[in-house]
Design a protein around this motif. Sequence first.
Motif, PDB file in Angstrom:
ATOM      1  N   ARG A   1     -64.092  -2.857  68.309  1.00  0.00           N
ATOM      2  CA  ARG A   1     -64.234  -4.414  67.406  1.00  0.00           C
ATOM      3  C   ARG A   1     -65.734  -4.532  67.578  1.00  0.00           C
ATOM      4  N   THR A   2     -66.418  -3.767  67.632  1.00  0.00           N
ATOM      5  CA  THR A   2     -67.722  -3.921  67.262  1.00  0.00           C
ATOM      6  C   THR A   2     -68.335  -2.828  66.810  1.00  0.00           C
ATOM      7  N   GLY A   3     -67.801  -1.658  66.118  1.00  0.00           N
ATOM      8  CA  GLY A   3     -68.478  -1.738  64.807  1.00  0.00           C
ATOM      9  C   GLY A   3     -68.335   0.327  65.340  1.00  0.00           C
ATOM     10  N   GLN A   4     -68.599   0.151  66.983  1.00  0.00           N
ATOM     11  CA  GLN A   4     -68.708   1.219  67.250  1.00  0.00           C
ATOM     12  C   GLN A   4     -67.781   2.868  67.314  1.00  0.00           C
ATOM     13  N   THR A   5     -67.059   2.624  66.611  1.00  0.00           N
ATOM     14  CA  THR A   5     -65.806   4.024  65.982  1.00  0.00           C
ATOM     15  C   THR A   5     -65.742   5.320  66.640  1.00  0.00           C
ATOM     16  N   PRO A   6     -66.745   5.587  66.394  1.00  0.00           N
ATOM     17  CA  PRO A   6     -66.737   7.227  67.363  1.00  0.00           C
ATOM     18  C   PRO A   6     -66.187   7.049  68.948  1.00  0.00           C
ATOM     19  N   PHE A   7     -67.603   6.319  69.575  1.00  0.00           N
ATOM     20  CA  PHE A   7     -67.391   5.901  70.777  1.00  0.00           C
ATOM     21  C   PHE A   7     -65.807   5.373  71.509  1.00  0.00           C
ATOM     22  N   GLY A   8     -65.762   3.852  70.438  1.00  0.00           N
ATOM     23  CA  GLY A   8     -64.536   3.751  71.352  1.00  0.00           C
ATOM     24  C   GLY A   8     -63.085   4.546  70.988  1.00  0.00           C
ATOM     25  N   LEU A   9     -62.715   5.733  69.487  1.00  0.00           N
ATOM     26  CA  LEU A   9     -62.042   6.558  69.704  1.00  0.00           C
ATOM     27  C   LEU A   9     -62.089   7.141  70.919  1.00  0.00           C
ATOM     28  N   GLU A  10     -63.613   7.928  71.123  1.00  0.00           N
ATOM     29  CA  GLU A  10     -63.458   8.678  72.566  1.00  0.00           C
ATOM     30  C   GLU A  10     -62.652   8.142  73.962  1.00  0.00           C
ATOM     31  N   SER A  11     -62.891   6.923  73.413  1.00  0.00           N
ATOM     32  CA  SER A  11     -62.743   5.848  75.162  1.00  0.00           C
ATOM     33  C   SER A  11     -61.348   6.214  75.207  1.00  0.00           C
ATOM     34  N   ILE A  12     -60.995   5.692  73.647  1.00  0.00           N
ATOM     35  CA  ILE A  12     -59.370   6.043  73.541  1.00  0.00           C
ATOM     36  C   ILE A  12     -58.600   7.214  74.129  1.00  0.00           C
ATOM     37  N   ALA A  13     -59.385   8.242  73.705  1.00  0.00           N
ATOM     38  CA  ALA A  13     -59.191   9.687  73.473  1.00  0.00           C
ATOM     39  C   ALA A  13     -58.378  10.056  74.950  1.00  0.00           C
ATOM     40  N   ARG A  14     -59.777  10.100  75.692  1.00  0.00           N
ATOM     41  CA  ARG A  14     -60.196  10.203  77.298  1.00  0.00           C
ATOM     42  C   ARG A  14     -58.973   9.117  78.037  1.00  0.00           C
ATOM     43  N   ALA A  15     -58.634   8.176  77.465  1.00  0.00           N
ATOM     44  CA  ALA A  15     -56.962   7.176  78.710  1.00  0.00           C
ATOM     45  C   ALA A  15     -56.237   8.572  78.190  1.00  0.00           C
ATOM     46  N   ILE A  16     -55.998   8.698  76.408  1.00  0.00           N
ATOM     47  CA  ILE A  16     -54.886   8.976  76.734  1.00  0.00           C
ATOM     48  C   ILE A  16     -54.843  10.769  77.353  1.00  0.00           C
ATOM     49  N   ALA A  17     -55.941  11.150  77.371  1.00  0.00           N
ATOM     50  CA  ALA A  17     -56.344  12.340  78.435  1.00  0.00           C
ATOM     51  C   ALA A  17     -55.324  12.272  80.263  1.00  0.00           C
ATOM     52  N   LEU A  18     -55.981  11.306  80.614  1.00  0.00           N
ATOM     53  CA  LEU A  18     -55.990  10.804  81.101  1.00  0.00           C
ATOM     54  C   LEU A  18     -53.748  11.192  82.071  1.00  0.00           C
ATOM     55  N   LYS A  19     -53.562   9.876  80.999  1.00  0.00           N
ATOM     56  CA  LYS A  19     -52.355   9.789  81.274  1.00  0.00           C
ATOM     57  C   LYS A  19     -51.747   9.383  80.017  1.00  0.00           C
ATOM     58  N   PRO A  20     -50.464  10.243  79.315  1.00  0.00           N
ATOM     59  CA  PRO A  20     -50.329  10.720  77.987  1.00  0.00           C
ATOM     60  C   PRO A  20     -49.071   9.384  78.529  1.00  0.00           C
ATOM     61  N   ASP A  21     -48.496   8.931  78.728  1.00  0.00           N
ATOM     62  CA  ASP A  21     -47.491   8.530  78.885  1.00  0.00           C
ATOM     63  C   ASP A  21     -48.224   6.788  78.632  1.00  0.00           C
ATOM     64  N   TYR A  22     -49.160   6.014  78.791  1.00  0.00           N
ATOM     65  CA  TYR A  22     -49.529   4.558  79.052  1.00  0.00           C
ATOM     66  C   TYR A  22     -49.371   4.252  77.177  1.00  0.00           C
ATOM     67  N   TRP A  23     -49.042   3.403  77.029  1.00  0.00           N
ATOM     68  CA  TRP A  23     -48.765   3.163  75.089  1.00  0.00           C
ATOM     69  C   TRP A  23     -50.007   2.265  75.071  1.00  0.00           C
ATOM     70  N   LEU A  24     -51.142   1.689  75.524  1.00  0.00           N
ATOM     71  CA  LEU A  24     -52.054   0.809  75.234  1.00  0.00           C
ATOM     72  C   LEU A  24     -52.586   1.403  73.997  1.00  0.00           C
ATOM     73  N   PRO A  25     -53.386   2.947  74.573  1.00  0.00           N
ATOM     74  CA  PRO A  25     -54.004   3.838  73.713  1.00  0.00           C
ATOM     75  C   PRO A  25     -53.682   3.974  72.432  1.00  0.00           C
ATOM     76  N   TYR A  26     -52.343   4.587  71.743  1.00  0.00           N
ATOM     77  CA  TYR A  26     -51.628   4.632  71.166  1.00  0.00           C
ATOM     78  C   TYR A  26     -51.577   3.008  70.077  1.00  0.00           C
ATOM     79  N   ALA A  27     -51.138   2.433  71.191  1.00  0.00           N
ATOM     80  CA  ALA A  27     -50.965   0.689  70.080  1.00  0.00           C
ATOM     81  C   ALA A  27     -52.771   0.536  69.422  1.00  0.00           C
ATOM     82  N   LEU A  28     -53.516   0.763  70.240  1.00  0.00           N
ATOM     83  CA  LEU A  28     -55.389   0.384  69.343  1.00  0.00           C
ATOM     84  C   LEU A  28     -56.071   1.589  69.205  1.00  0.00           C
TER      85      LEU A  28
END
Length: 93
Positions: free
Chosen positions: A18-45
């Motif tokens: 939301r603050t324009g830090q796209t590469p960092f945002g996508l990386e943070s979300i990818a880390r969330a998915i790596a830790l818990k692949p069945d958590y729906w929120l990162p996919y939605a975001l």
Amino acid sequence: DFLLLPELLARKGEIQLRTGQTPFGLESIARAIALKPDYWLPYALTSDYYKSVGDLDRAGQWLRDGLIKSPDATALKARLDVLERKSAPRTGN
């Protein structure tokens, strides 16, 4: 070991996107998915981000990927339904 880390990473990624830090945002979300692949929120975001930049195909793919990992995620199903209706060819006048 920290149970809420995927949630924190997903929310951090959301703020970064939301603050324009796209590469960092996508990386943070990818880390969330790596830790818990069945958590729906990162996919939605991630889908919401791609939808916001007009990449509806990629947005839909993220939702479908999320539903493979978390098939009962109603938020993903609802987003996919809206996206598919938006992408469907319109008929009539």
